[in-house]
Design a protein around this motif. Structure first.
Motif, mmCIF file in Angstrom:
data_model
loop_
_atom_site.group_PDB
_atom_site.id
_atom_site.type_symbol
_atom_site.label_atom_id
_atom_site.label_comp_id
_atom_site.label_asym_id
_atom_site.label_seq_id
_atom_site.Cartn_x
_atom_site.Cartn_y
_atom_site.Cartn_z
ATOM 1 N N MET A 1 38.888 -17.733 17.220
ATOM 2 C CA MET A 1 38.039 -18.659 17.928
ATOM 3 C C MET A 1 38.826 -19.850 18.458
ATOM 4 O O MET A 1 38.300 -20.623 19.228
ATOM 5 C CB MET A 1 36.910 -19.162 17.049
ATOM 6 C CG MET A 1 36.209 -20.322 17.744
ATOM 7 S SD MET A 1 34.639 -20.798 17.183
ATOM 8 C CE MET A 1 35.008 -21.815 15.820
ATOM 9 N N SER A 2 40.066 -20.045 18.082
ATOM 10 C CA SER A 2 40.783 -21.210 18.561
ATOM 11 C C SER A 2 41.163 -21.075 20.031
ATOM 12 O O SER A 2 41.886 -21.884 20.565
ATOM 13 C CB SER A 2 42.010 -21.484 17.696
ATOM 14 O OG SER A 2 42.850 -20.371 17.710
ATOM 15 N N ASN A 3 40.663 -20.065 20.682
ATOM 16 C CA ASN A 3 40.813 -19.903 22.126
ATOM 17 C C ASN A 3 40.146 -21.121 22.794
ATOM 18 O O ASN A 3 39.027 -21.489 22.467
ATOM 19 C CB ASN A 3 40.183 -18.546 22.451
ATOM 20 C CG ASN A 3 39.603 -18.392 23.811
ATOM 21 O OD1 ASN A 3 39.367 -19.332 24.542
ATOM 22 N ND2 ASN A 3 39.333 -17.155 24.133
ATOM 23 N N SER B 1 38.821 -21.802 25.697
ATOM 24 C CA SER B 1 37.541 -21.686 26.396
ATOM 25 C C SER B 1 36.377 -21.624 25.408
ATOM 26 O O SER B 1 35.303 -22.166 25.678
ATOM 27 C CB SER B 1 37.528 -20.483 27.333
ATOM 28 O OG SER B 1 37.682 -19.288 26.613
ATOM 29 N N GLU B 2 36.580 -21.001 24.254
ATOM 30 C CA GLU B 2 35.526 -20.958 23.233
ATOM 31 C C GLU B 2 35.278 -22.349 22.656
ATOM 32 O O GLU B 2 34.144 -22.759 22.449
ATOM 33 C CB GLU B 2 35.905 -19.975 22.123
ATOM 34 C CG GLU B 2 34.915 -19.911 20.988
ATOM 35 C CD GLU B 2 33.535 -19.373 21.371
ATOM 36 O OE1 GLU B 2 32.603 -19.550 20.565
ATOM 37 O OE2 GLU B 2 33.379 -18.777 22.444
ATOM 38 N N LEU B 3 36.349 -23.091 22.410
ATOM 39 C CA LEU B 3 36.210 -24.453 21.896
ATOM 40 C C LEU B 3 35.528 -25.354 22.924
ATOM 41 O O LEU B 3 34.684 -26.181 22.569
ATOM 42 C CB LEU B 3 37.576 -25.017 21.496
ATOM 43 C CG LEU B 3 38.306 -24.259 20.387
ATOM 44 C CD1 LEU B 3 39.672 -24.886 20.136
ATOM 45 C CD2 LEU B 3 37.491 -24.204 19.116
ATOM 46 N N GLU B 4 35.892 -25.190 24.188
ATOM 47 C CA GLU B 4 35.231 -25.958 25.259
ATOM 48 C C GLU B 4 33.746 -25.642 25.298
ATOM 49 O O GLU B 4 32.911 -26.538 25.445
ATOM 50 C CB GLU B 4 35.869 -25.637 26.615
ATOM 51 C CG GLU B 4 37.252 -26.196 26.783
ATOM 52 C CD GLU B 4 37.937 -25.738 28.067
ATOM 53 O OE1 GLU B 4 37.405 -24.835 28.763
ATOM 54 O OE2 GLU B 4 39.012 -26.284 28.366
ATOM 55 N N ARG B 5 33.397 -24.368 25.152
ATOM 56 C CA ARG B 5 31.996 -23.955 25.153
ATOM 57 C C ARG B 5 31.235 -24.610 24.001
ATOM 58 O O ARG B 5 30.112 -25.075 24.163
ATOM 59 C CB ARG B 5 31.890 -22.429 25.066
ATOM 60 C CG ARG B 5 30.461 -21.903 25.209
ATOM 61 C CD ARG B 5 30.346 -20.425 24.883
ATOM 62 N NE ARG B 5 30.663 -20.101 23.499
ATOM 63 C CZ ARG B 5 29.871 -20.387 22.441
ATOM 64 N NH1 ARG B 5 28.741 -21.011 22.612
ATOM 65 N NH2 ARG B 5 30.239 -20.050 21.226
ATOM 66 N N LEU B 6 31.858 -24.654 22.826
ATOM 67 C CA LEU B 6 31.219 -25.296 21.673
ATOM 68 C C LEU B 6 30.962 -26.776 21.937
ATOM 69 O O LEU B 6 29.881 -27.289 21.631
ATOM 70 C CB LEU B 6 32.095 -25.138 20.424
ATOM 71 C CG LEU B 6 32.180 -23.752 19.813
ATOM 72 C CD1 LEU B 6 33.218 -23.715 18.702
ATOM 73 C CD2 LEU B 6 30.818 -23.316 19.289
ATOM 74 N N ARG C 1 30.678 -28.332 24.886
ATOM 75 C CA ARG C 1 29.634 -28.480 25.908
ATOM 76 C C ARG C 1 28.258 -28.149 25.341
ATOM 77 O O ARG C 1 27.272 -28.805 25.659
ATOM 78 C CB ARG C 1 29.957 -27.600 27.112
ATOM 79 C CG ARG C 1 31.096 -28.146 27.948
ATOM 80 C CD ARG C 1 31.293 -27.361 29.250
ATOM 81 N NE ARG C 1 32.406 -27.917 29.976
ATOM 82 C CZ ARG C 1 33.627 -27.381 29.995
ATOM 83 N NH1 ARG C 1 33.873 -26.244 29.369
ATOM 84 N NH2 ARG C 1 34.597 -27.962 30.671
ATOM 85 N N HIS D 1 39.722 -25.374 12.671
ATOM 86 C CA HIS D 1 39.438 -23.935 12.668
ATOM 87 C C HIS D 1 40.599 -23.148 12.054
ATOM 88 O O HIS D 1 40.385 -22.236 11.259
ATOM 89 C CB HIS D 1 39.168 -23.433 14.088
ATOM 90 C CG HIS D 1 38.955 -21.960 14.147
ATOM 91 N ND1 HIS D 1 37.824 -21.352 13.664
ATOM 92 C CD2 HIS D 1 39.758 -20.962 14.583
ATOM 93 C CE1 HIS D 1 37.936 -20.042 13.818
ATOM 94 N NE2 HIS D 1 39.098 -19.783 14.371
ATOM 95 N N THR E 1 35.011 -25.686 9.907
ATOM 96 C CA THR E 1 34.190 -25.298 11.060
ATOM 97 C C THR E 1 33.089 -24.342 10.658
ATOM 98 O O THR E 1 32.248 -24.000 11.489
ATOM 99 C CB THR E 1 35.051 -24.634 12.163
ATOM 100 O OG1 THR E 1 35.754 -23.526 11.602
ATOM 101 C CG2 THR E 1 36.010 -25.628 12.785
#
Length: 145
Positions: A1-3, A5-10, A12, A30, A83
């Motif tokens: 999950m440390s990608n 885009s996934e963190l940005e999604r969280l 937002r 994470h 997390t």
């Protein structure tokens, strides 16, 4: 999950602005659950370079307030962050080395323990910390006195 885009999604999804410190703190926690603030600061500095203690404290507070991080503080220890949120898991803490490990809820869904008397409270969470010695510390020879 440390990608990223996934963190940005969280971020937002929690109505938080996406900033480099927030991304770095989320990634650090994470990748290193149950880390304390100083450890997180060191990890963030490896990613971003210069960042103040206050900035990391502020990000941790914002992420915890938004429900993206959980703050735990076993008795006699500094606050730690993880997390894993949204469930009611508990923790095992080694009395010798201080390692903290997640353990599933003792009795099902939250709050997973029934209070003898709720005193009119609407209970939604129970926090249990199991204390003992981890396998590594149990395997160590007893100190010679």
């Amino acid at each position: 999950m440390s990608n990223i885009s996934e963190l940005e999604r969280l971020l937002r999804g929690a109505d938080l602005r996406v900033t480099a410190p927030r991304l770095a703190v989320l990634a650090a926690v994470h990748e290193h659950p149950h880390s304390d603030t100083d450890s997180i600061l060191g990890l963030v500095r490896k990613t971003l370079g210069t960042v103040s203690h206050q900035a990391v404290y502020d990000v941790l507070r914002a992420l915890t307030g938004a429900g993206l991080l959980r703050r735990i503080q076993p008795m006699g220890t500094v606050a730690r962050y993880e997390t894993r949120v949204g469930d009611n898991h508990h923790h095992l803490v080694c009395r010798s080395c201080g390692v903290i490990v997640d353990v599933e809820c003792a009795g099902g869904r939250a709050p997973c323990l029934t209070a003898a008397d709720d005193n009119g409270f609407v209970l939604d969470e129970a926090e249990v910390i199991y204390w003992g010695l981890c396998p590594d510390c149990t395997a160590l020879p007893a100190p010679q006195l």
